[in-house]
Each structure stands twice: as C-alpha cells, then as structure tokens.
Motif scaffolding. Structure first.
Motif, PDB file in Angstrom:
ATOM      1  N   HIS A   1       0.831  -1.206   0.000  1.00 15.26           N
ATOM      2  CA  HIS A   1       0.000   0.000   0.000  1.00 15.26           C
ATOM      3  C   HIS A   1       0.867   1.258   0.000  1.00 15.26           C
ATOM      4  CE1 HIS A   1      -2.643   3.170   1.602  1.00 15.26           C
ATOM      5  NE2 HIS A   1      -3.632   2.484   1.062  1.00 15.26           N
ATOM      6  N   THR A   2       1.947   1.252   0.775  1.00 15.24           N
ATOM      7  CA  THR A   2       2.825   2.422   0.831  1.00 15.24           C
ATOM      8  C   THR A   2       3.466   2.698  -0.519  1.00 15.24           C
ATOM      9  OG1 THR A   2       3.281   1.993   3.172  1.00 15.24           O
ATOM     10  CG2 THR A   2       4.809   3.437   2.013  1.00 15.24           C
ATOM     11  N   ARG A   3       3.864   1.629  -1.224  1.00 21.48           N
ATOM     12  CA  ARG A   3       4.521   1.808  -2.520  1.00 21.48           C
ATOM     13  C   ARG A   3       3.535   2.155  -3.625  1.00 21.48           C
ATOM     14  NH1 ARG A   3       6.409  -3.253  -1.364  1.00 21.48           N
ATOM     15  NH2 ARG A   3       5.316  -4.033  -3.219  1.00 21.48           N
ATOM     16  N   GLN A   4       2.370   1.531  -3.604  1.00 18.61           N
ATOM     17  CA  GLN A   4       1.473   1.585  -4.748  1.00 18.61           C
ATOM     18  C   GLN A   4       0.330   2.583  -4.619  1.00 18.61           C
ATOM     19  OE1 GLN A   4       2.028  -0.122  -7.489  1.00 18.61           O
ATOM     20  NE2 GLN A   4       3.800  -1.158  -6.657  1.00 18.61           N
ATOM     21  N   VAL A   5      -0.038   2.966  -3.412  1.00 23.57           N
ATOM     22  CA  VAL A   5      -1.238   3.793  -3.227  1.00 23.57           C
ATOM     23  C   VAL A   5      -0.926   5.106  -2.517  1.00 23.57           C
ATOM     24  CG1 VAL A   5      -3.588   3.865  -2.276  1.00 23.57           C
ATOM     25  CG2 VAL A   5      -2.657   1.701  -3.145  1.00 23.57           C
ATOM     26  N   PHE A   6      -0.160   5.053  -1.442  1.00 21.69           N
ATOM     27  CA  PHE A   6       0.120   6.250  -0.647  1.00 21.69           C
ATOM     28  C   PHE A   6       0.852   7.288  -1.502  1.00 21.69           C
ATOM     29  CE2 PHE A   6       2.606   8.705   2.520  1.00 21.69           C
ATOM     30  CZ  PHE A   6       1.561   9.153   3.305  1.00 21.69           C
ATOM     31  N   HIS A   7       0.414   8.542  -1.404  1.00 22.44           N
ATOM     32  CA  HIS A   7       0.967   9.610  -2.244  1.00 22.44           C
ATOM     33  C   HIS A   7       2.015  10.420  -1.491  1.00 22.44           C
ATOM     34  CE1 HIS A   7      -1.304   9.825  -6.090  1.00 22.44           C
ATOM     35  NE2 HIS A   7      -2.128   9.041  -5.430  1.00 22.44           N
ATOM     36  N   GLY A   8       3.180  10.517  -2.095  1.00 16.04           N
ATOM     37  CA  GLY A   8       4.217  11.403  -1.579  1.00 16.04           C
ATOM     38  C   GLY A   8       4.848  10.919  -0.298  1.00 16.04           C
ATOM     39  N   SER A   9       5.311  11.886   0.503  1.00  9.75           N
ATOM     40  CA  SER A   9       6.000  11.594   1.765  1.00  9.75           C
ATOM     41  C   SER A   9       5.044  11.794   2.925  1.00  9.75           C
ATOM     42  CB  SER A   9       7.200  12.525   1.931  1.00  9.75           C
ATOM     43  OG  SER A   9       8.094  12.386   0.844  1.00  9.75           O
ATOM     44  N   PRO A  10       5.257  11.045   4.018  1.00  8.57           N
ATOM     45  CA  PRO A  10       4.384  11.225   5.185  1.00  8.57           C
ATOM     46  C   PRO A  10       4.715  12.479   5.972  1.00  8.57           C
ATOM     47  CG  PRO A  10       6.015   9.508   5.617  1.00  8.57           C
ATOM     48  CD  PRO A  10       6.183   9.919   4.177  1.00  8.57           C
ATOM     49  N   ARG A  11       3.694  13.083   6.554  1.00  7.71           N
ATOM     50  CA  ARG A  11       3.885  14.222   7.448  1.00  7.71           C
ATOM     51  C   ARG A  11       4.577  13.758   8.732  1.00  7.71           C
ATOM     52  NH1 ARG A  11       0.285  18.771   7.133  1.00  7.71           N
ATOM     53  NH2 ARG A  11      -0.944  18.696   5.216  1.00  7.71           N
ATOM     54  N   PRO A  12       5.384  14.599   9.336  1.00  5.03           N
ATOM     55  CA  PRO A  12       5.948  14.226  10.631  1.00  5.03           C
ATOM     56  C   PRO A  12       4.850  14.132  11.673  1.00  5.03           C
ATOM     57  CG  PRO A  12       6.450  16.519  10.107  1.00  5.03           C
ATOM     58  CD  PRO A  12       5.842  15.923   8.872  1.00  5.03           C
ATOM     59  N   ALA A  13       5.043  13.251  12.634  1.00  6.81           N
ATOM     60  CA  ALA A  13       4.023  13.073  13.687  1.00  6.81           C
ATOM     61  C   ALA A  13       3.929  14.327  14.526  1.00  6.81           C
ATOM     62  CB  ALA A  13       4.410  11.879  14.552  1.00  6.81           C
TER      63      ALA A  13
END
Length: 294
Positions: free
Chosen positions: A282-294
């Motif tokens: 899911h992270t490679r194929q669906v999630f867009h861009g970089s994650p926000r910092p917590a």
C-alpha cells in the motif's frame, strides 16, 4: 470474440508489481465517450488533459504521459488511432500525436458489438473496475469519466472476475471490535453498525486476500482517504498522512492531519495485525508522496 475477456486481459507495463492502470483508464474513458456519442473520434490534444487528470488522481504516484496508453492500447485490439496521414499511430511521443492531429476511438468490431448488445458496455466497464480499482472508488471513477452504469448489467459474469469472500467484512469488523482503526468511530443504529467498512490494505484487484491480516475496519471517510493515498499505514502500525494533503478547515485538521503518527486502534488481542508485505504494498502503490511528521 469475447470483448469482456479481452478487456480483462489488457497487456500492461509491469515492473516490480507497480500498478499501471493507464490502459484501463483510457478504455473506461473511451466507453464513456461512446455512450455519449457512438460515432465520435477522440482527438489526442483534447483527451490529453482529461486522461492526464485521471492518471494523476487514480494512478500510482509516479507521473506518466497520457500518450503511452493512447498509442499502446491499439495492441489489445480494442482501440484504433488515425492521423491526418491516415490509419495508424505515429508512436507514443506527445509531440507527434499533437502535430499529426491524432484521433482515437474504439475498434470498429467493438463499436459494432456495443451497438448490437448495449449491455456489453456495462459488463466491460465492470470488469475493468473490478480488476484495477477498489470498490470504494468505483462510483467516483464512473462519475469522473462520465460513465453511466446501471446498478446491475444483464448477461453472464466474466470468468475473470474473482468472487469475493462475503465473510471478510464481518471478520474484519469483529477483529477491530466494530470501531474505526484510525479514529475510533463506532456508530450504530440499534445493534447494526453504520458507516464502518472492511478496507483491503493490498487491493483485492491486485491479489489482496480476503483475510484479516489484509484488512482494516475503517469509517467511510477514512476508508476513502486510505484508498486515495491520503492515509497509509507505516512501521509499528502507525498512521501515515500524506504531505500532499491540503486541508485548512478545523475538520480537516482534526479528522486527517492530526492522525499523523498515531497508533492504529486494534485489532483485539489474539488477532494478527496487518501483515508487513500488505502494508508495504500500500505504501509503494497507493500512498501519495512523503508522510507528514508526527
């Protein structure tokens, strides 16, 4: 000729399991335009913007040109291209397609079959949706391409459509004790849960199994955002929020942005959490861009 099976077997670019919905999106778009004007041809210079927008919204994160499917869909026998010079495509270079006035439309034999059997259009569209996109996006995608489908199309169901396990929803909701794994929402009417859904982490269309280790109980909002790549699932089962997401309202901050870094709620003790390979897919194929910092 079985056109539904042909739609199900579109030849697609593959590398390391990367999603490539370029041809399916163009074919859905072309079916929609046929539905609106069965005799019209689609000029590349006009299709380019529409198809580019569809690829950006429903394709993987990496950018690609709409020229690729416009040219290569011909190899599947469902599409034809003509230019000012005559039949045939000048290739997959944007400049050539524009300069030669390239137009495309469904192959003549397919157009004839759709006129003889109107329900064929719906069956082709359904198999394209089933094989390449999660159910949470089907209605939205039909609206995006302008495709009007009946609730149920008549005719035989294609063998290419795998049957879902009807127990999946109940197993996942039970595992997560009938609450959204991201926000904790647990609404009911009487004893019946409302607004809670079983989300596939690795999409069913991409061989995601119907089991709890590939499922999350999510509310309708977070299910849609998860399937659109706004939300994801990171290491230690913490929620990812895309830096590409923009929401200025208090509701957007509270229901989306504030989730960044939070641990997933559940599953209950004794139930295995989402498997690492499904999370990474899911992270490679669906999630867009970089994650926000917590």
């Amino acid at each position: 000729m079985d056109w539904v099976e042909r739609a199900a077997r579109l030849r697609q670019w593959t590398r390391s399991g990367v999603r490539a919905p370029h041809k399916p999106l163009l074919l859905l778009y072309a079916l929609s335009r046929f539905q609106q004007d069965s005799g019209g041809a689609l000029r590349y210079s006009l299709v380019e913007e529409d198809l580019g927008r569809l690829l950006a919204e429903y394709g993987p994160g990496n950018r690609t040109t709409p020229a690729y499917p416009f040219h290569h869909l011909m190899s599947d026998g469902v599409w034809e291209v003509r230019t000012e010079r005559g039949p045939g495509s000048p290739g997959s270079r944007v400049g050539e397609l524009r300069a030669t006035g390239a137009t495309g439309r469904l192959a003549p034999e397919l157009r004839a079959a759709l006129r003889r059997e109107p329900s064929l259009l719906g069956r082709m569209a359904r198999v394209l949706l089933d094989l390449h996109f999660p159910p949470s996006l089907h209605s939205e995608l039909c609206e995006a391409v302008g495709l009007a489908l009946e609730e149920a199309e008549t005719g035989p169901v294609s063998a290419a459509r795998r049957q879902r396990d009807r127990r999946m929803r109940e197993l996942v909701l039970t595992a997560y004790e009938y609450q959204c794994a991201f926000c904790g929402y647990d609404g009911r009417i009487g004893a019946v849960p409302v607004g809670l859904e079983a989300a596939h982490v690795r999409w069913w269309a991409f061989d995601g199994p119907d089991d709890v280790e590939n499922g999350l109980c999510l509310c309708s909002l977070h299910h849609k955002l998860f399937d659109k790549g706004v939300l994801g699932l990171g290491e230690s089962h913490r929620i990812l929020v895309s830096q590409s997401f923009v929401g200025r309202s208090a509701a957007a901050r509270e229901h989306v942005v504030a989730l960044a870094g939070r641990p997933v709620i559940g599953p209950q003790p004794g139930v295995r959490p989402v498997a690492a390979d499904h999370r990474s897919w899911h992270t490679r194929q669906v999630f867009h861009g970089s994650p926000r910092p917590a």
